[in-house]
Write a protein that holds these residues in place. Structure first.
Motif: not given
Length: 280
Positions: A149-154, A170-174, A176-178, A184-185
């Motif tokens: 999420a921080c990379i997406y914002i950056a 490339v994040s090994q996260a879903s 939905t969670e991102i 929230k950020i």
């Protein structure tokens, strides 16, 4: 000092240019070897690193630059005991906060390297991660999701737009969670609320490059795609559409207009947009 040296001369060879032995501090006549002056003080800078490694010599007289992303762990001083004793004062251990931040920065750099992002984007993502850690606005989520999420914002702040569909593999996260971390950020950090929208024209060049087109043909497709998107903004409402979907549809239409044989499946592979979505 330089004026004093220029006045020195060998009494046997006054026209000879003296040679300076910087190790011994002597001025020597090259003709007869006479030491004209000795114990000359070198007033130039001393470029010693004062490191434990005897082979590490370079033009640095101080330690590493201060890292504003961490605390003061790199500004500490090692104090050794007097001669003759065997005890050495141990350096202060890195704090739990700095250890967690450093681990997050390492994950950010690894993930950004997979996306081939520039250093300014990586630094912005690390700064965003630090703010998230300090504000505790994304507590309970996985580290990979927070970093993504921080990379997406950056990327959005620095004009190097990437879609969530490009980041989550490339994040090994879903995804939905991102997305939840991103929301929230946005709520927890006031600075993040001033994000600009993703510019579709920033996505088109990268997608066209992944199509493996001929260089000349790629330029034609890229220009045609950007023209299609700009005209679509004037003729209809496309604000509700995802930027990656708009880029995929414009590239497909540009390929048809330039007689480039690319199917919907080819466009889907490079943009990660379903063929049915492109047709809509």
């Amino acid at each position: 000092m330089s004026r004093f040296i220029s006045q020195l001369a060998c009494r046997f060879h006054p026209e000879a240019s003296l040679v300076e032995d910087s190790r011994a501090g002597d001025m020597i006549c090259p003709e007869c070897g006479l030491v004209v002056a000795d114990r000359i003080i070198d007033v130039s800078s001393e470029w010693r690193t004062f490191s434990d490694d005897t082979n590490s010599w370079g033009n640095s007289r101080v330690g590493a630059a201060e890292n504003h992303l961490l605390g003061s762990t790199n500004l500490e001083t090692m104090i050794f005991s007097p001669k003759g004793t065997n005890t050495i004062q141990q350096p202060r251990q890195i704090s739990t906060t700095d250890r967690a931040l450093k681990r997050g920065y390492d994950v950010t750099r690894i993930m950004a390297g997979r996306l081939h992002l520039q250093k300014r984007v990586v630094d912005r993502a690390c700064e965003c991660f630090r703010q998230c850690y300090e504000s505790k606005c994304v507590r309970g989520h996985s580290e990979n999701a927070i970093v993504a999420a921080c990379i997406y914002i950056a990327c959005r702040k620095e004009g190097a737009d990437r879609s969530l569909k490009e980041i989550y593999p490339v994040s090994q996260a879903s995804k939905t969670e991102i997305g939840r971390c991103f929301s929230k950020i946005m709520k927890g950090l006031s600075e993040a609320n001033r994000l600009r929208g993703i510019d579709v024209t920033n996505l088109i060049p990268r997608f066209c490059n992944n199509l493996n087109l001929d260089l000349t043909q790629e330029m034609h497709v890229r220009k045609a795609s950007i023209y299609i998107v700009e005209r679509a903004k004037d003729l209809c409402d496309i604000q509700s559409r995802a930027p990656s979907s708009l880029a995929a549809a414009s590239i497909y239409l540009a390929c048809l207009a330039t007689d480039e044989r690319k199917t919907l499946n080819d466009i889907e592979q490079v943009t990660d947009v379903k063929a049915s979505t492109i047709q809509q």
